[in-house]
Design an enzyme around this catalytic site. Sequence first.
Site, PDB file in Angstrom:
ATOM      1  N   SER A 254       0.844  -1.206   0.000  1.00 27.69           N
ATOM      2  CA  SER A 254       0.000   0.000   0.000  1.00 27.69           C
ATOM      3  C   SER A 254       0.870   1.244   0.000  1.00 27.69           C
ATOM      4  O   SER A 254       1.992   1.231   0.485  1.00 27.69           O
ATOM      5  CB  SER A 254      -0.914   0.017   1.223  1.00 27.69           C
TER       6      SER A 254
ATOM      7  N   LYS B 129      -4.323  -7.057   3.082  1.00 22.20           N
ATOM      8  CA  LYS B 129      -4.311  -5.916   2.139  1.00 22.20           C
ATOM      9  C   LYS B 129      -5.732  -5.643   1.634  1.00 22.20           C
ATOM     10  O   LYS B 129      -6.147  -4.489   1.489  1.00 22.20           O
ATOM     11  CB  LYS B 129      -3.355  -6.187   0.965  1.00 22.20           C
TER      12      LYS B 129
ATOM     13  N   HIS C 195      -7.482  -3.941   4.403  1.00 26.60           N
ATOM     14  CA  HIS C 195      -6.942  -2.572   4.441  1.00 26.60           C
ATOM     15  C   HIS C 195      -7.732  -1.706   3.461  1.00 26.60           C
ATOM     16  O   HIS C 195      -8.177  -0.597   3.793  1.00 26.60           O
ATOM     17  CB  HIS C 195      -5.450  -2.627   4.076  1.00 26.60           C
ATOM     18  N   ASN C 196      -7.941  -2.214   2.263  1.00 24.15           N
ATOM     19  CA  ASN C 196      -8.678  -1.434   1.261  1.00 24.15           C
ATOM     20  C   ASN C 196     -10.143  -1.265   1.639  1.00 24.15           C
ATOM     21  O   ASN C 196     -10.742  -0.223   1.377  1.00 24.15           O
ATOM     22  CB  ASN C 196      -8.566  -2.088  -0.122  1.00 24.15           C
TER      23      ASN C 196
ATOM     24  N   GLU D 164     -10.207   1.400   4.056  1.00 22.52           N
ATOM     25  CA  GLU D 164      -9.933   2.625   3.268  1.00 22.52           C
ATOM     26  C   GLU D 164     -11.222   3.145   2.593  1.00 22.52           C
ATOM     27  O   GLU D 164     -11.490   4.348   2.600  1.00 22.52           O
ATOM     28  CB  GLU D 164      -8.870   2.267   2.232  1.00 22.52           C
TER      29      GLU D 164
HETATM   30  P1  NBP Z   1       0.167  -0.819 -14.348  1.00 22.12           P
HETATM   31  O1  NBP Z   1      -1.014  -1.018 -15.215  1.00 22.12           O
HETATM   32  O2  NBP Z   1       0.795   0.532 -14.297  1.00 22.12           O
HETATM   33  O3  NBP Z   1       1.308  -1.830 -14.758  1.00 22.12           O
HETATM   34  C1  NBP Z   1       1.029  -3.178 -14.951  1.00 22.12           C
HETATM   35  C2  NBP Z   1       2.273  -3.848 -15.468  1.00 22.12           C
HETATM   36  O4  NBP Z   1       1.921  -5.198 -15.677  1.00 22.12           O
HETATM   37  C3  NBP Z   1       2.788  -3.314 -16.789  1.00 22.12           C
HETATM   38  O5  NBP Z   1       4.187  -3.277 -16.750  1.00 22.12           O
HETATM   39  C4  NBP Z   1       2.301  -4.385 -17.781  1.00 22.12           C
HETATM   40  O6  NBP Z   1       3.130  -4.538 -18.902  1.00 22.12           O
HETATM   41  C5  NBP Z   1       2.429  -5.605 -16.943  1.00 22.12           C
HETATM   42  N1  NBP Z   1       1.692  -6.782 -17.457  1.00 22.12           N
HETATM   43  C6  NBP Z   1       0.385  -6.962 -17.626  1.00 22.12           C
HETATM   44 BR1  NBP Z   1      -0.909  -5.738 -17.280  1.00 22.12          BR
HETATM   45  N2  NBP Z   1       0.087  -8.168 -18.086  1.00 22.12           N
HETATM   46  C7  NBP Z   1       1.273  -8.783 -18.230  1.00 22.12           C
HETATM   47  C8  NBP Z   1       1.635 -10.060 -18.674  1.00 22.12           C
HETATM   48  N3  NBP Z   1       0.702 -10.958 -19.024  1.00 22.12           N
HETATM   49  N4  NBP Z   1       2.935 -10.361 -18.736  1.00 22.12           N
HETATM   50  C9  NBP Z   1       3.854  -9.471 -18.360  1.00 22.12           C
HETATM   51  N5  NBP Z   1       3.560  -8.232 -17.909  1.00 22.12           N
HETATM   52  C10 NBP Z   1       2.280  -7.903 -17.852  1.00 22.12           C
HETATM   53  O7  NBP Z   1      -0.241  -1.321 -12.913  1.00 22.12           O
HETATM   54  P2  NBP Z   1       0.279  -0.810 -11.484  1.00 22.12           P
HETATM   55  O8  NBP Z   1      -0.514   0.386 -11.078  1.00 22.12           O
HETATM   56  O9  NBP Z   1       1.755  -0.756 -11.456  1.00 22.12           O
HETATM   57  O10 NBP Z   1      -0.227  -2.001 -10.546  1.00 22.12           O
HETATM   58  C11 NBP Z   1       0.400  -3.281 -10.495  1.00 22.12           C
HETATM   59  C12 NBP Z   1      -0.237  -4.060  -9.375  1.00 22.12           C
HETATM   60  O11 NBP Z   1      -0.043  -3.341  -8.150  1.00 22.12           O
HETATM   61  C13 NBP Z   1      -1.751  -4.217  -9.536  1.00 22.12           C
HETATM   62  O12 NBP Z   1      -2.151  -5.464  -9.027  1.00 22.12           O
HETATM   63  C14 NBP Z   1      -2.306  -3.106  -8.676  1.00 22.12           C
HETATM   64  O13 NBP Z   1      -3.616  -3.383  -8.219  1.00 22.12           O
HETATM   65  C15 NBP Z   1      -1.300  -3.104  -7.539  1.00 22.12           C
HETATM   66  N6  NBP Z   1      -1.231  -1.843  -6.795  1.00 22.12           N
HETATM   67  C16 NBP Z   1      -1.287  -0.648  -7.430  1.00 22.12           C
HETATM   68  C17 NBP Z   1      -1.245   0.530  -6.683  1.00 22.12           C
HETATM   69  C18 NBP Z   1      -1.292   1.881  -7.363  1.00 22.12           C
HETATM   70  O14 NBP Z   1      -1.406   2.883  -6.642  1.00 22.12           O
HETATM   71  N7  NBP Z   1      -1.180   1.966  -8.670  1.00 22.12           N
HETATM   72  C19 NBP Z   1      -1.094   0.473  -5.289  1.00 22.12           C
HETATM   73  C20 NBP Z   1      -0.987  -0.773  -4.678  1.00 22.12           C
HETATM   74  C21 NBP Z   1      -1.066  -1.925  -5.434  1.00 22.12           C
HETATM   75  P3  NBP Z   1       2.975  -3.619 -20.206  1.00 22.12           P
HETATM   76  O15 NBP Z   1       3.810  -2.424 -19.929  1.00 22.12           O
HETATM   77  O16 NBP Z   1       3.489  -4.488 -21.276  1.00 22.12           O
HETATM   78  O17 NBP Z   1       1.506  -3.323 -20.351  1.00 22.12           O
END
Ligand code: NBP
Length: 467
Positions: free
Chosen positions: A133, A188, A191-192, A195
């Site tokens: 988080s 987690k 937590h959400n 939230e």
């Molecule tokens: P993003 O959408 O920014 O990034 C996702 C990444 O996953 C990209 O690099 C994408 O590659 C890659 N990806 C996907 Br989608 N499918 C894939 C596959 N089949 N093989 C390889 N790579 C793949 O997401 P994010 O915001 O960084 O979130 C990532 C995780 O963290 C999610 O589960 C999210 O819920 C969690 N999270 C996010 C936050 C937040 O604030 N954003 C906070 C806490 C947790 P690409 O570049 O080729 O599309």
Amino acid sequence: MNVSAFGLIGLGVMGKSLSLNIAEKGFTLSVYNRTEGDEAHVVDDFINDTETFDSISGFKNMEDFIRSLESPRKILIMVKSGPPVDAVISQLKPLLDPGDIIIDGGNSYFKDTQERYEALKKEGFNFIGCGISGGEEGARTGPSLMPGGSAEAYSKVKTILEAIAAKDAQQQPCCTHIGSGAAGHFVKMIHNGIEYAEMQLLAELYALLRPFYNNQAISDLFSQWQQTRSGSFLLDISSKILITKEGNTYILDRILDKAGNKGTGSWSSETALDLGQPSTMMTSAVFSRYISALKEKRVDLRKRFNNQTESTQEPDLQSLEKAYYFARLINHYQGFELIKEAAKLYGWNINLAELARSWTRGCIIQSELMSKIAIWFQSGDDLIKNDTVFEHLKSNEPAVLDLIQNGLANRVPVDCFYQAYHFWIAITTENLSANLIQAQRDYFGAHLYQRNDTQNSKFYHTNWLDS
Ligand code: NBP
């Protein structure tokens, strides 16, 4: 070839920030991103980024990425939850050795994590479902981490995870081994859920205040509260959001009132229903978002009111703060009770004081209250029985009633505050009306009932039609 201490897959928002955080803490790191379609340049762009450290090596080929990691390999997957996680695991498995450690840092559903944990264990791999988080900023500067999986696997990644985590007021890492299997992703998820209700309470306060105060005045009020027991990350950002402008206009006033969601709130609510836990506040917060999404219907129905003004009774600011603290106590109580119930069911030995401590920094629900809860849990795991908590709830009942009456008088929906109040009234009522429910069930379905005039726990049936 030099080997890296850690590997990371998925250079999205979170993956990039975590990579920089890991490198900054002095660990060598290999990163991989797929190169499909528009993503061909993701790795090169990241490595060429001015902020990137020399200790990060970028890979576009999975085999090379795996070869670059020291044994046992420690690989953090930061991709979207669901099928992408399974796709990455399937790609990894043929290239890994027994004993290697896969960490899923996304918001995966805990039941998926449990299945992956068990399946990978059978194949000799370690799997850690790790809740993260703090969003993009937290990932870069210090998130709150909630790792599950086996204690042995955790011991091998502890140094890195604790180094990148936020530090609490005593400089201890906001990272603790939560419990086996899916315990990390479970907490987690909750937590959400907590939230969701924390955000909704702030939105309801804003709804009560805005007919009488402008954005600046509401922001000032929230800033004042920020210096008190009510201080929190969400209150702080809300105070800032209220006065952020685009030219001469507040951005908030230009944002459509349709709340989105990514499912973790409804997962938490479904879990509460499955476990028989009255987590009414997070569930109500989810429903409030769903109602907000019915914008067209709301606009349509509103037209039938002929622009009648509704808000006439100004809320009492002191009551609002007391009611806010009251509702947050109930929200946290409900969230931790849900965690306790799941821990019992799944055999997780979750240390609630440690969990609350790990939520005092780095995460979205960090607050003054969370710091107090971490201390209160050291003397008992039933928050509502804590004398300070109980006395606060008891003495501030009138303030919540006042807030709810104000909402009703002004036609402002305050569902989440209402749920907090209702829960408190019900949980402190000796004789509820469930005897009638039991009688009805027995009347039409012979579902039996227990009696209050015997000490035994036997079930009885009445032939209602013959009586
Ligand atoms: P993003 O959408 O920014 O990034 C996702 C990444 O996953 C990209 O690099 C994408 O590659 C890659 N990806 C996907 Br989608 N499918 C894939 C596959 N089949 N093989 C390889 N790579 C793949 O997401 P994010 O915001 O960084 O979130 C990532 C995780 O963290 C999610 O589960 C999210 O819920 C969690 N999270 C996010 C936050 C937040 O604030 N954003 C906070 C806490 C947790 P690409 O570049 O080729 O599309």
